[in-house]
Write an enzyme that holds these catalytic residues in place. Structure first.
Site, PDB file in Angstrom:
ATOM      1  CB  THR A 117      -0.894   0.011   1.258  1.00  0.00           C
ATOM      2  OG1 THR A 117      -1.477   1.305   1.409  1.00  0.00           O
ATOM      3  CG2 THR A 117      -0.091  -0.283   2.512  1.00  0.00           C
ATOM      4  CE1 TYR A 141      -3.827  -2.000   5.116  1.00  0.00           C
ATOM      5  CE2 TYR A 141      -3.359   0.198   4.298  1.00  0.00           C
ATOM      6  CZ  TYR A 141      -3.661  -1.127   4.064  1.00  0.00           C
ATOM      7  OH  TYR A 141      -3.798  -1.574   2.780  1.00  0.00           O
TER       8      TYR A 141
HETATM    9  N1  UFG Z   1     -12.741  11.364   2.699  1.00  0.00           N
HETATM   10  C1  UFG Z   1     -13.709  12.288   3.025  1.00  0.00           C
HETATM   11  N2  UFG Z   1     -14.949  11.824   3.383  1.00  0.00           N
HETATM   12  C2  UFG Z   1     -15.252  10.499   3.416  1.00  0.00           C
HETATM   13  C3  UFG Z   1     -14.259   9.559   3.083  1.00  0.00           C
HETATM   14  C4  UFG Z   1     -12.996  10.040   2.725  1.00  0.00           C
HETATM   15  O1  UFG Z   1     -13.469  13.495   3.015  1.00  0.00           O
HETATM   16  O2  UFG Z   1     -16.400  10.161   3.754  1.00  0.00           O
HETATM   17  C5  UFG Z   1     -11.400  11.842   2.306  1.00  0.00           C
HETATM   18  C6  UFG Z   1     -10.311  11.401   3.246  1.00  0.00           C
HETATM   19  O3  UFG Z   1     -10.200  12.280   4.334  1.00  0.00           O
HETATM   20  C7  UFG Z   1      -9.108  11.423   2.316  1.00  0.00           C
HETATM   21  C8  UFG Z   1      -9.693  11.020   0.965  1.00  0.00           C
HETATM   22  O4  UFG Z   1     -11.079  11.281   1.061  1.00  0.00           O
HETATM   23  O5  UFG Z   1      -8.604  12.706   2.226  1.00  0.00           O
HETATM   24  C9  UFG Z   1      -9.475   9.568   0.617  1.00  0.00           C
HETATM   25  O6  UFG Z   1      -9.884   8.800   1.727  1.00  0.00           O
HETATM   26  P1  UFG Z   1     -10.140   7.220   1.636  1.00  0.00           P
HETATM   27  O7  UFG Z   1     -10.656   6.804   2.986  1.00  0.00           O
HETATM   28  O8  UFG Z   1     -10.956   6.919   0.447  1.00  0.00           O
HETATM   29  O9  UFG Z   1      -8.709   6.622   1.357  1.00  0.00           O
HETATM   30  P2  UFG Z   1      -7.306   6.854   2.114  1.00  0.00           P
HETATM   31  O10 UFG Z   1      -6.509   7.792   1.250  1.00  0.00           O
HETATM   32  O11 UFG Z   1      -7.479   7.215   3.538  1.00  0.00           O
HETATM   33  O12 UFG Z   1      -6.699   5.392   2.145  1.00  0.00           O
HETATM   34  C10 UFG Z   1      -6.564   4.657   0.987  1.00  0.00           C
HETATM   35  C11 UFG Z   1      -6.687   3.189   1.291  1.00  0.00           C
HETATM   36  C12 UFG Z   1      -5.545   2.710   2.082  1.00  0.00           C
HETATM   37  C13 UFG Z   1      -4.259   3.117   1.412  1.00  0.00           C
HETATM   38  C14 UFG Z   1      -4.222   4.579   1.177  1.00  0.00           C
HETATM   39  C15 UFG Z   1      -2.992   4.961   0.442  1.00  0.00           C
HETATM   40  O13 UFG Z   1      -7.887   2.940   1.987  1.00  0.00           O
HETATM   41  O14 UFG Z   1      -5.626   1.314   2.179  1.00  0.00           O
HETATM   42  O15 UFG Z   1      -5.329   4.942   0.409  1.00  0.00           O
HETATM   43  O16 UFG Z   1      -3.037   6.275   0.008  1.00  0.00           O
HETATM   44  F1  UFG Z   1      -3.239   2.792   2.208  1.00  0.00           F
END
Ligand code: UFG
Length: 334
Positions: A117, A141
């Site tokens: 990841t 994670y």
């Molecule tokens: N976000 C929101 N509202 C929501 C959900 C997400 O504003 O309801 C934002 C988050 O704060 C973040 C972006 O959208 O800024 C992306 O969030 P995600 O939860 O979709 O994904 P992440 O970037 O947190 O994590 C993902 C994967 C991980 C991986 C990571 C690597 O879930 O497994 O990308 O960048 F490690």
């Protein structure tokens, strides 16, 4: 020669299992069905329900199916959950990967492809982030996956099998033929949440932080289509079978979209101007992560085809509509 797909009933693993079957490979799935669904496994593929940490089960499965390659998707994948329950993440992602690697060595497996990841990078000091950037995970994670990477490299060195570590950026979309897709209950990932909100399954979407140092104040991510991601694994397997050396590669496109841009794309694709609220930052969110994406293309011959944000969103939306049409939160292959 059979390929073992762990987590083959899950979102990415089931997409992979379908692509392997499509290309005529023999596949066996191992999944404990904790977050996956038996209907997501392609019809005709033998499936064993059990844990990756179960050494006896693994030995029997590998001998019976003459497994020569492993694609290891089974894992816990929610960053905030890993902060709340780190030991579960170290068990599922680190300790169980160790058992699987050990079984692979005992069983004479030749090729091992590991789902890692972008979370291993944490908040990179340089964007786009290249594979040789120092790993500095910001969550259990990311740490749990980085530890598995290290074990895999050491074991491959000692025991002579070859590996591919693929570091995924933000995976989204669904099988273009809508045979499988993201179906986890209570999903937290942005595109999934936005699509569910557009279809009335949630009352609103909250944006976690609008004061980041980016052009529109929201976080930037490199969203990759699950079909292109699975294709990168097929290319990796071909590369290893052709004698290629072990590698660690990013799986992203090298371009980023902000949270607001993603929401806009989902509103346009769905035609629904759903409610969006501004909320506080979510702890542990890096401002911007975008992959340096040239290496996978150059070394594996990977040619992504589904990278338009509108395509990713359209497939996510179509999958969600299919799930709703089928009712009771289930989807069926076909
Ligand atoms: N976000 C929101 N509202 C929501 C959900 C997400 O504003 O309801 C934002 C988050 O704060 C973040 C972006 O959208 O800024 C992306 O969030 P995600 O939860 O979709 O994904 P992440 O970037 O947190 O994590 C993902 C994967 C991980 C991986 C990571 C690597 O879930 O497994 O990308 O960048 F490690």
């Amino acid at each position: 020669m059979t390929i073992l797909v762990t987590g083959g009933a899950g979102y990415i693993g089931s997409q992979m299992a379908y692509q392997l079957v499509d290309s005529g490979e023999r596949v066996v799935v191992l999944d404990n069905l904790s977050t996956g669904f038996d209907w997501a496994i392609p019809p005709g593929v033998p499936a064993v329900v059990g844990d990756v940490g179960d050494a006896r089960l693994l030995d029997a499965l590998m001998a019976e199916h003459r497994v020569r390659a492993i694609l290891h998707f089974a894992a816990s994948v929610v960053v905030p959950e890993s902060v709340a329950d780190p030991l579960r993440y170290y068990r599922n992602n680190t300790v169980n990967s160790r058992s699987l690697i050990e079984a692979a060595v005992r069983g004479g497996v030749e090729h091992f492809i590991f789902s890692s990841t972008a979370a291993v990078y944490g908040e990179p000091s340089k964007i786009p982030v290249a594979e040789d950037a120092p790993p500095r995970p910001m969550s259990p994670y990311g740490s749990s996956k980085l530890m598995a990477e290290i074990m895999l490299r050491d074991a491959a060195q000692a025991h002579g099998f070859r590996y591919m570590i693929l570091r995924y950026f933000n995976v989204a979309g669904a099988d273009p033929r809508l045979r499988t897709g993201q179906s986890t209950r209570g999903a937290t990932h942005l595109i999934k949440v936005a699509v569910e909100t557009a279809l009335g399954l949630r009352p609103k979407l909250e944006i976690f932080g609008t004061d980041y140092p980016t052009p529109d104040g929201t976080c930037i991510r490199d969203y990759i289509h699950v079909g292109d991601l699975a294709a990168a694994h097929s290319d990796a397997l071909r590369y290893l079978r052709d004698g290629g050396e072990s590698l660690t590669l990013n799986c992203g496109y090298g371009r980023g979209f902000s949270v607001l841009e993603v929401i806009d794309a989902v509103k346009r694709a769905s035609g629904v101007d759903f409610r969006v609220d501004f909320a506080a930052r979510r702890p542990g969110d890096p401002t911007r992560i975008v992959a340096a994406a040239d290496k996978a293309r150059a070394l594996l011959g990977w040619q992504p085809r589904l990278g338009d944000l509108s395509t990713i969103v359209a497939h996510a939306l179509a999958w969600e509509r299919k799930r709703m049409a089928l009712g009771s939160g289930q989807a069926h292959a076909g």
